[in-house]
Design a protein around this motif. Sequence first.
Motif, PDB file in Angstrom:
ATOM      1  N   TYR A 157     -12.692   8.818  -2.940  1.00 30.15           N
ATOM      2  CA  TYR A 157     -13.640   7.556  -3.762  1.00 30.15           C
ATOM      3  C   TYR A 157     -14.426   8.429  -5.111  1.00 30.15           C
ATOM      4  N   ALA A 158     -14.756   9.706  -4.911  1.00 31.53           N
ATOM      5  CA  ALA A 158     -15.015  10.459  -6.212  1.00 31.53           C
ATOM      6  C   ALA A 158     -13.700  10.793  -7.019  1.00 31.53           C
ATOM      7  N   THR A 159     -12.870  11.170  -6.397  1.00 34.71           N
ATOM      8  CA  THR A 159     -11.465  11.460  -6.838  1.00 34.71           C
ATOM      9  C   THR A 159     -11.087  10.625  -7.361  1.00 34.71           C
ATOM     10  N   VAL A 160     -10.562   9.571  -7.070  1.00 37.79           N
ATOM     11  CA  VAL A 160     -10.291   8.433  -7.654  1.00 37.79           C
ATOM     12  C   VAL A 160     -11.093   7.936  -8.807  1.00 37.79           C
ATOM     13  N   SER A 161     -12.393   7.919  -9.108  1.00 34.75           N
ATOM     14  CA  SER A 161     -13.038   7.486  -9.939  1.00 34.75           C
ATOM     15  C   SER A 161     -12.968   8.391 -11.260  1.00 34.75           C
ATOM     16  N   LYS A 162     -13.401   9.919 -10.758  1.00 33.85           N
ATOM     17  CA  LYS A 162     -13.639  11.434 -11.772  1.00 33.85           C
ATOM     18  C   LYS A 162     -11.530  10.989 -12.597  1.00 33.85           C
ATOM     19  N   LEU A 163     -10.737  10.422 -11.825  1.00 34.50           N
ATOM     20  CA  LEU A 163      -9.394  10.762 -12.458  1.00 34.50           C
ATOM     21  C   LEU A 163      -9.078   9.581 -13.050  1.00 34.50           C
ATOM     22  N   THR A 164      -9.823   8.190 -12.900  1.00 36.64           N
ATOM     23  CA  THR A 164      -9.801   6.913 -13.468  1.00 36.64           C
ATOM     24  C   THR A 164     -10.333   7.686 -14.703  1.00 36.64           C
ATOM     25  N   MET A 165     -11.302   7.841 -14.931  1.00 30.83           N
ATOM     26  CA  MET A 165     -12.603   7.813 -16.487  1.00 30.83           C
ATOM     27  C   MET A 165     -11.733   8.808 -17.007  1.00 30.83           C
ATOM     28  N   ALA A 166     -10.946  10.011 -16.759  1.00 31.03           N
ATOM     29  CA  ALA A 166     -10.375  11.084 -17.662  1.00 31.03           C
ATOM     30  C   ALA A 166      -9.208  10.341 -17.898  1.00 31.03           C
TER      31      ALA A 166
END
Length: 208
Positions: A157-166
Motif C-alpha cells: 500500500y505504501a508503494t502504491v501510494s508513493k507511486l500514485t503521488m509521484a
Amino acid sequence: MTAKAPEPRPAPALPAVGPLLHELNGLRVAVLHPLDAEGRVLISHLQRIGSVVTQRWPVPPRLDADFDVVMLAIELDQRQPTTAFVASRSELSPPLIAIVGYENPSMLQLVLESGAVSVIERPLRPFGLLTQLLMARTLWRQRAAALAHIRKLEGRYATVSKLTMAKTLLIAREGLTEQEAHRKIQRLAMAGRTTVEEVAETVIATYP
C-alpha cells in the motif's frame, strides 16, 4: 430442473500433530511461578515431556533470554510487576499461558490484560498441559503469519501510494498523461537500476 446445491467448501488445513509433538522436545519454557510444591509439580511435568524450563519468581520486569512459551501465575499481589512485564512484551513475544487459582473480577481483569492465549486452573494437573502447550504454539504461529501478511500488505500500500503521488506530480509539472508518467518512472528505475518506489520518492522529494 432443480438447481444444483453448491459444493461445501473444504475445511482449512490444520497443522499435523506429529511435528508439533516433536517440537515440544527441547521447547524453552519460562515458568513465572513460585517455587512451591505446585510449581515443582509443573516444572517436573514440563521436564518429563522434554521441555527446557527456566523458573522465575517474583514476576520479572522482562525476560532476559529467548523462550518459546511463557507460563505466568496470576497473583493479585503481583499486579504491578505483572503489568510491567506485560508492557515489555511485543506482538511477536512468545505465547503466554496464564495460571489462575480462582475467579473474581480483579483476577479476570488481570488475565485479560496479560494477553494470555489460554488459561490453566489450579490445582495444576498434568492432564491437559500438553494440549495447552500445543495450542499456544499453534496460535502463536498463526498470529506471526497474520502479522507478516499485514506487514506485506502495508508495504504494498505504501508503494502504491508513493507511486500514485509521484505520477500526480509529474502530470501536474510536465503535462504528462497518467500512462506516460508511469512509463517515465519505470524508465528511470531501469536506467538507474533501482526500484519504482525509490524513483517515486525522488520525484516527491524534488518537487518544488
